[in-house]
Design a protein around this motif. Structure first.
Motif, short mmCIF file in Angstrom:
data_model
loop_
_atom_site.label_atom_id
_atom_site.label_comp_id
_atom_site.label_asym_id
_atom_site.label_seq_id
_atom_site.Cartn_x
_atom_site.Cartn_y
_atom_site.Cartn_z
N ALA A 1 -21.21 30.69 14.00
CA ALA A 1 -21.06 31.43 12.74
C ALA A 1 -19.78 31.02 12.02
CB ALA A 1 -21.05 32.93 13.01
N GLY A 2 -18.70 30.83 12.77
CA GLY A 2 -17.44 30.42 12.16
C GLY A 2 -17.52 29.04 11.51
N LEU A 3 -18.16 28.11 12.20
CA LEU A 3 -18.30 26.77 11.62
C LEU A 3 -19.19 26.78 10.39
CD1 LEU A 3 -18.53 24.53 14.80
CD2 LEU A 3 -16.62 24.77 13.20
N SER A 4 -20.21 27.62 10.41
CA SER A 4 -21.05 27.75 9.22
C SER A 4 -20.25 28.31 8.04
CB SER A 4 -22.24 28.67 9.49
OG SER A 4 -23.03 28.15 10.52
N ALA A 5 -19.39 29.28 8.33
CA ALA A 5 -18.56 29.86 7.26
C ALA A 5 -17.55 28.84 6.74
CB ALA A 5 -17.83 31.10 7.78
N VAL A 6 -16.99 28.01 7.61
CA VAL A 6 -16.06 26.97 7.15
C VAL A 6 -16.79 25.97 6.27
CG1 VAL A 6 -14.67 25.00 7.93
CG2 VAL A 6 -14.41 27.21 9.01
N MET B 1 -23.43 43.81 32.21
CA MET B 1 -23.64 43.00 31.03
C MET B 1 -22.48 42.02 30.89
SD MET B 1 -23.65 44.19 27.08
CE MET B 1 -21.95 44.61 27.14
N ARG B 2 -22.78 40.77 31.13
CA ARG B 2 -21.75 39.74 30.99
C ARG B 2 -22.29 38.65 30.07
NH1 ARG B 2 -17.54 39.10 34.86
NH2 ARG B 2 -17.71 36.96 34.19
N THR B 3 -21.74 38.57 28.87
CA THR B 3 -22.19 37.55 27.91
C THR B 3 -21.01 36.87 27.22
OG1 THR B 3 -22.33 39.20 26.18
CG2 THR B 3 -24.36 38.74 27.42
N PRO B 4 -19.87 36.63 27.89
CA PRO B 4 -18.73 36.07 27.16
C PRO B 4 -18.97 34.64 26.68
CG PRO B 4 -18.21 36.19 29.48
CD PRO B 4 -19.52 36.89 29.28
N GLY B 5 -19.65 33.82 27.47
CA GLY B 5 -19.89 32.44 27.05
C GLY B 5 -20.83 32.36 25.86
N THR B 6 -21.89 33.13 25.91
CA THR B 6 -22.86 33.14 24.81
C THR B 6 -22.25 33.75 23.57
OG1 THR B 6 -24.59 33.42 26.47
CG2 THR B 6 -25.19 33.80 24.20
N THR B 7 -21.44 34.80 23.76
CA THR B 7 -20.77 35.43 22.62
C THR B 7 -19.85 34.43 21.94
OG1 THR B 7 -20.83 37.53 23.76
CG2 THR B 7 -19.31 37.35 21.93
N ARG B 8 -19.15 33.66 22.73
CA ARG B 8 -18.24 32.65 22.17
C ARG B 8 -19.02 31.60 21.37
NH1 ARG B 8 -15.61 30.55 26.84
NH2 ARG B 8 -15.25 32.73 27.29
N GLY C 1 -12.34 32.91 10.92
CA GLY C 1 -11.96 34.05 11.74
C GLY C 1 -12.81 35.27 11.49
N LEU C 2 -13.08 35.57 10.23
CA LEU C 2 -13.89 36.75 9.92
C LEU C 2 -15.34 36.58 10.36
CD1 LEU C 2 -12.49 37.71 6.41
CD2 LEU C 2 -12.08 38.85 8.60
N ALA C 3 -15.89 35.38 10.18
CA ALA C 3 -17.27 35.14 10.60
C ALA C 3 -17.38 35.18 12.12
CB ALA C 3 -17.77 33.80 10.07
N TYR C 4 -16.40 34.62 12.83
CA TYR C 4 -16.39 34.66 14.29
C TYR C 4 -16.34 36.10 14.78
CZ TYR C 4 -15.02 33.72 19.10
OH TYR C 4 -14.97 33.67 20.47
N LEU C 5 -15.46 36.88 14.19
CA LEU C 5 -15.30 38.27 14.58
C LEU C 5 -16.58 39.07 14.35
CD1 LEU C 5 -13.21 40.41 15.54
CD2 LEU C 5 -12.79 40.86 13.14
N ALA C 6 -17.16 38.91 13.18
CA ALA C 6 -18.37 39.66 12.85
C ALA C 6 -19.54 39.24 13.75
CB ALA C 6 -18.73 39.45 11.38
N PHE D 1 -18.99 40.43 17.41
CA PHE D 1 -19.15 41.88 17.50
C PHE D 1 -20.63 42.26 17.45
CE2 PHE D 1 -19.64 45.97 15.32
CZ PHE D 1 -19.07 46.80 16.29
N LEU D 2 -21.36 41.71 16.49
CA LEU D 2 -22.77 42.05 16.36
C LEU D 2 -23.58 41.57 17.57
CD1 LEU D 2 -23.35 41.37 12.57
CD2 LEU D 2 -23.21 43.58 13.74
N PHE D 3 -23.24 40.40 18.11
CA PHE D 3 -23.95 39.90 19.28
C PHE D 3 -23.69 40.79 20.49
CE2 PHE D 3 -24.41 37.28 23.05
CZ PHE D 3 -25.70 36.80 22.86
N ARG D 4 -22.43 41.18 20.70
CA ARG D 4 -22.11 42.06 21.83
C ARG D 4 -22.77 43.42 21.67
NH1 ARG D 4 -18.11 40.45 25.65
NH2 ARG D 4 -18.71 42.42 26.56
#
Length: 81
Positions: free
Chosen positions: A14-19, A1-8, A44-49, A52-55
Motif C-alpha cells: 500500500a505504501g509503494l502504491s501511494a508513493v 493470531m500472528r500475522t506480522p509478516g503478512t501485515t508488513r 507512511g500514512l498508507a502503510y499505517l492505514a 491497521f485495517l489488515f490487523r
C-alpha cells in the motif's frame, strides 16, 4: 493470531502504491525536497492505514473462526450435543 509478516507486506504494498501516486506528474510545480516529503508522508500514512485495517480484519476473522476440538474430546464436532 500472528500475522506480522503478512501485515508488513500489505503495508509495504500500500505504501509503494501511494508513493507511485504521489510521484505522478501534476500541474502544481513543487520543489524536489517538498516532493520527497510528500512521497514519504504518503508512504507512511498508507502503510499505517493498510496495516491497521489488515490487523483489524485478521482479528475479526480469528474471532469468528471456531476453535478446533480438543484431541481427547469424545465428541468429534467439538461440543457436547
Amino acid at each position: 493470531m500472528r500475522t506480522p509478516g503478512t501485515t508488513r507486506l500489505v503495508g509495504i504494498a500500500a505504501g509503494l502504491s501511494a508513493v507511485g501516486l504521489a510521484l505522478t506528474p501534476s500541474l502544481v510545480p513543487r520543489p524536489a525536497l517538498f516532493q520527497g516529503f510528500l512521497a514519504g508522508l504518503s508512504f507512511g500514512l498508507a502503510y499505517l492505514a493498510a496495516a491497521f485495517l489488515f490487523r483489524l480484519a485478521a482479528h475479526f476473522y480469528a474471532r469468528r473462526r471456531p476453535s478446533p476440538p480438543h484431541p481427547l474430546s469424545p465428541f468429534p464436532c467439538g461440543h457436547g450435543g
